[in-house]
Motif scaffolding. Sequence first.
Motif, short mmCIF file in Angstrom:
data_model
loop_
_atom_site.label_atom_id
_atom_site.label_comp_id
_atom_site.label_asym_id
_atom_site.label_seq_id
_atom_site.Cartn_x
_atom_site.Cartn_y
_atom_site.Cartn_z
N UNK A 124 4.84 1.10 0.12
CA UNK A 124 5.71 1.11 -1.08
C UNK A 124 6.65 2.44 -1.04
N UNK A 125 6.05 3.43 -0.32
CA UNK A 125 6.84 4.72 -0.36
C UNK A 125 8.37 4.41 0.48
N UNK A 152 1.02 -1.27 -0.01
CA UNK A 152 -0.23 -0.01 0.05
C UNK A 152 0.86 1.30 0.00
N UNK A 153 0.28 2.30 -0.28
CA UNK A 153 1.11 3.65 -0.39
C UNK A 153 2.33 3.83 0.57
N UNK A 154 1.94 3.88 1.82
CA UNK A 154 3.29 3.96 2.90
C UNK A 154 4.06 2.80 2.94
#
Lengths: 480, 480
Positions: free
Chosen positions: B39-40, B35-37
């Motif tokens: 993958x960041x 999820x975004x966090x």
Amino acid sequence: MTRLQKEDFSSWYLQTIQQAELMSYSEVRGCIVFRPDGFELWERIQAEVDAYLREEDIRNVYFPMLIPKSYFMKEAEHVEGFAPELPWVTSVGEEELEEPYALRPTSETMIGKSFHEWIKSYRDLPYEINQWANVFRWEKRTLPFSRTSEFLWHEGHTAHADEADARRRTLHVLNFYVKMLEEFLAIPVHAGQKTPSERFAGAVDTFSIEAMMKDGKAVQAGTSHYLGTKFAEAFDIKYLNQENQHTYVHTTSWAVSTRLIGAIIMVHGDEKGLVLPPKIAPTQVILTPVGPWKKEPKILETLHGIQSELKAADLRVRLDDSDSTPGFKFNKWEQKGAALRIELGPRDFDQKQFILKMRDLDTKETHLLDHLTPSFIQQKLDQMHDRLLINAQNFARENEHLTVETLADLKNHIKTCEEKQEIPGFVLIGWDGSEETESRIKEETGFTTRNIPFDPPIKKKYDLVSGKPAKHTVWIARAY
Amino acid sequence: MTRLQKEDFSSWYLQTIQQAELMSYSEVRGCIVFRPDGFELWERIQAEVDAYLREEDIRNVYFPMLIPKSYFMKEAEHVEGFAPELPWVTSVGEEELEEPYALRPTSETMIGKSFHEWIKSYRDLPYEINQWANVFRWEKRTLPFSRTSEFLWHEGHTAHADEADARRRTLHVLNFYVKMLEEFLAIPVHAGQKTPSERFAGAVDTFSIEAMMKDGKAVQAGTSHYLGTKFAEAFDIKYLNQENQHTYVHTTSWAVSTRLIGAIIMVHGDEKGLVLPPKIAPTQVILTPVGPWKKEPKILETLHGIQSELKAADLRVRLDDSDSTPGFKFNKWEQKGAALRIELGPRDFDQKQFILKMRDLDTKETHLLDHLTPSFIQQKLDQMHDRLLINAQNFARENEHLTVETLADLKNHIKTCEEKQEIPGFVLIGWDGSEETESRIKEETGFTTRNIPFDPPIKKKYDLVSGKPAKHTVWIARAY
């Protein structure tokens, strides 16, 4: 000078991408190796797309590459569209899998499953994410960068409370693609709506940007899809709206791929090899010593100084101090698409000047060494970008044909072009909206509908084939 | 406060990564959704690695993901090591393939084929490239981020004229990994050489960095391999040396993967959830209005002003102006590992002050609003990084055991730890170099050799099992 590009565009293309060391062939059917200069073009496109995503607060994610067979079965049109091209993983080690996995051709199904899990309430909407990924489509005919069994792309996926908001995103992205191609890649495009037969498998509406290559054929350079509630229904993606009702979301998806690299080459390349828009060129400035430079250490010293100064200003500059002759070096870096060449030899040096050659112009310029600053070079590069865009716009306009009214006209146009060794280009036609017209055109000429442009230069009144009143004005062309 | 981390580390881990919304499960065996966090975190690691590569002039490339079966057969140890874990593509659409393709577990074979084609002369050496890619290893036990069927990594591949130059690169990269983990992820590691039984399949020498998690288990956080001429011989990679002789190149490969995300969480996380090193935290600063802030518009105005100012200084700052209670918000952003919290309510505002809370400290601080500048915040974040690193170093040192001399000692140590609910950690042992010692230890305790550290705190004299003179001093531990 050879006339290979003019006479055999396809051979010219394959020769150019190899001489420029953009790629190598592999033994995997239809797959290529992206070499450093080829991959760097993609990295620079990635940076542009990522900047848009950041601005729009759309964050990157990563989904599994393998898709369970059952997922495809949930959206009928989707599976029908992709089934023939799907590679299947059926075993691991020595063991057969119970359910085979497809290598993703696109991720709507996988992401649909997660949207179902993540999206609960209107407060979660719009829900917008993006993925950078490798995807697989085992197509019959392949061409490096343009159509490969495995390719790289970004795929944006969004969910919205209603159709209006979903359509807003679909077109906002398309506008970004138009801007990126013009302002970054110097490629003019026609933005418009695909006809139903050319839609993405599972979309309600597909929009595209279409660019003209130097052989007159079209490249679909980017697409943006409004998917309606089709995937929401297939994967049960509902949210609780402000009236406390469970409601289907409206989804979109959109992508550009490594096919853009093929487009860059086919729009700008010339008989000498690659011509790269300066904003994307891995080598913006190539420095080459000339004349008896080895006897005069100050030549290389000066070039090293120039290199440092330009590098410090974030210009991509290389110095070729190999033993090859100047002629060999000029040729090599022209093939590779270096945007600007600086030559310096003892005689120039004594006269406090240097020679400058832009990749896209035939003439050389002489300037004073004192004038060689990063801003001077940047200005030259910016001017080159503008020239490339204007040239590509002019080329497209010259090869767009607006007065073809009937199928006979079209055949005649194609025949005349063949006789004169001209390219048939894009043709604007009237269309009654029938699939019959599209299939007749395709069968008899190889032309396909590209898109229904938002801003057609003129409105056509009658269908090219049936002669009935036209519902739409459509670009048709042969396409990659 | 819950004691889940202390009492059931594994449940704590799985709960933490989901509450923090780093990942979701998927229906593909052993594969997760980043999820975004989540993958960041990977994107920030990528940026660090790319900076190293740029400095070293190592450029990115991309190779096909599918590897023909015959490629694996060329290097015997390599195929033996990977065969049981390889997923196979055997058909496309309805058609069987003549030769199946493996999903890459690593790319030595694919790249070997290209090195053969690209490398001609000593002038081409060293030839150094890197790939960012998804890879597949179908392992028995999987754990999100730590061990997944598909994972993301970078793989560097280089070819050199001789062993010395290849070994130089192997260790240079390993040193970079050490530095990146300490300076960027605040994770201390032991760098050293793997024992032969733990080498990469096909390597002459494998070097690793090993980090201690909060449950005392090891994570192999990065590896660098000297491959000798094994792959050069398998793929006929030769160059013409300065004496005009055809000579095999010496190759290396090295990688870090998304497993690093697991390590970050298991080294720094606490009972409240994620603790992220500030240099990698997706949210460095969370701004939360408190008290009756809705009645006083100036609170939100002030916070918006702070947000703009910090954003302009490239700090990653979010403002939580949702309807939730302050307690709910504090909890949520602590779970997600926001590094620094700023609270502002009407009472603070009237006193021209704000509350600051660092994620890793229990106490709150009060500061004057005038002091809230980007450099003040940056200083706080830098201090937090230093604390996290020192804490992790202290934790590792406290759980490294240097006085275990025999297998009985080791069993006793493990038993004592179990009784006291302490972690057995890393144990430094003497090793006579025999596989027998390694397998006895593994069978009887579950400990495996991690690496032969370059700088052992002490030198051990006798083998743990055989009692024979030790050839090496080795770290052993249970490992992920």
